[in-house]
Design a protein around this motif. Structure first.
Motif, PDB file in Angstrom:
ATOM      1  N   ASN A   1      24.018  29.128  11.385  1.00  0.00           N
ATOM      2  CA  ASN A   1      22.719  29.455  11.944  1.00  0.00           C
ATOM      3  C   ASN A   1      22.707  30.932  12.315  1.00  0.00           C
TER       4      ASN A   1
ATOM      5  N   TYR B   1      25.955  23.475  10.345  1.00  0.00           N
ATOM      6  CA  TYR B   1      24.663  24.036  10.732  1.00  0.00           C
ATOM      7  C   TYR B   1      24.819  25.157  11.753  1.00  0.00           C
TER       8      TYR B   1
ATOM      9  N   THR C   1      21.743  25.597   5.598  1.00  0.00           N
ATOM     10  CA  THR C   1      22.283  25.083   6.858  1.00  0.00           C
ATOM     11  C   THR C   1      21.614  23.775   7.229  1.00  0.00           C
TER      12      THR C   1
END
Length: 311
Positions: free
Chosen positions: A155, A151, A23
């Motif tokens: 996450n 990302y 990520t």
């Protein structure tokens, strides 16, 4: 196979592989996105040109592959028209994807995907018929938009805010996409935590550093920025919330903003703004800095806007 088709295949595949495995912003992925968006196949992503439509569809495909939701019915598109000088009813669209974390407030991440195209709508200001690929302006920002989506989708820590990712159309013709969105928001603007805008983040000059505008738009920004740092990246802040990019329309409508920009250069708005000149590794570090600031901003349940709303 044609080279242009290979570019599309390679770029489209970037977000389908190993989504859950990393990520962290990735320079190769950034370069691949810019290679496609700034390729001659898209002919400069001009508003109301085929290349601009292809770019909008490409971003929508990436949003879908990342698992972002639509909030405009079943479509990632928010279509609109606008007038510019002698040109009437020019068609454009915003591309919008939603990461729903079930929160009361939402962070908007934005970047415009359009560029000058073949300059047909600019009344002779730029060389008509020449392709203006716009690698830095603003394929670099779209790559940043997709990296931040990548990302936060992957996450594993639940975020206390939703995220709305918007690729704006018509920016080069007067911030038209953000102007339309703020006039026709798909969620209340008073529920927006802040808006982060990326416009030209691919030509990093280590002597200058990256400028971050909007520092004066929220009372909490000094605390958010206080200890932020990223190896390899120098930054400076500017208090102004207004400016010549899409964050402007959010700021004048009462939304705190951050605006990331690596500065002007000799290729700005010229046919020479090409993908090989992108500094992808530096851009990846800029996005890491953005993630730090976003995460710090999320420690505040609400930001207090500083500025003037439109009368």
């Amino acid at each position: 196979m044609k080279k242009s088709w290979l570019l599309l295949v390679c770029a489209a595949g970037l977000y389908t592989s190993a989504l859950a495995q990393d990520t962290i912003p990735d320079a190769k992925r950034i370069q691949g996105i810019v290679n496609y968006l700034a390729s001659d196949k898209l002919k400069g992503r001009g508003t109301a040109e085929k290349g601009g439509l292809k770019a909008s569809r490409f971003v929508a495909k990436q949003f879908k592959k990342l698992g972002l939701k639509t909030i405009n019915g079943n479509s990632y598109f928010q279509d609109f028209t606008f007038n510019k000088n002698a040109h009437k009813d020019i068609p454009s669209r915003n591309v919008i994807g939603f990461l729903d974390n079930g929160a009361a407030r939402t962070i908007i991440i934005g970047a415009h995907y359009d560029h000058l195209g073949t300059a047909a709508l600019f009344d002779g200001k730029y060389p008509v018929g020449q392709i203006h690929n716009g690698a830095d302006d603003n394929a670099s920002g779209v790559a940043g938009l997709l990296e931040l989506a990548h990302y936060y989708v992957n996450n594993h820590t639940p975020e206390p805010f939703n995220f709305l990712f918007i690729a704006f159309g018509g920016e080069e013709l007067g911030l038209q996409g953000s102007k339309y969105y703020t006039a026709h928001p798909l969620m209340p603007l008073d529920k927006v935590h802040f808006m982060l805008n990326m416009d030209m983040i691919g030509h990093y000059n280590p002597e200058r550093g990256i400028g971050i505008g909007g520092y004066g738009s929220a009372a909490e920004w000094p605390a958010v920025f206080k200890e932020a740092q990223q190896p390899g990246i120098k930054f400076f802040t500017d208090a102004a919330g207004k400016g010549a990019s899409d964050h402007h329309n959010f700021y004048v409508n009462g939304v705190p903003v951050m605006f990331f920009h690596t500065g002007g250069h000799d290729d700005y708005h010229k046919p020479t703004d090409d993908a090989p000149k992108l500094q992808a590794a530096a851009e990846a570090n800029i996005i890491r800095l953005e993630i730090q600031l976003i995460n710090r901003a999320m420690t505040f349940p609400e930001l207090h806007y500083v500025g003037e709303k439109q009368s």
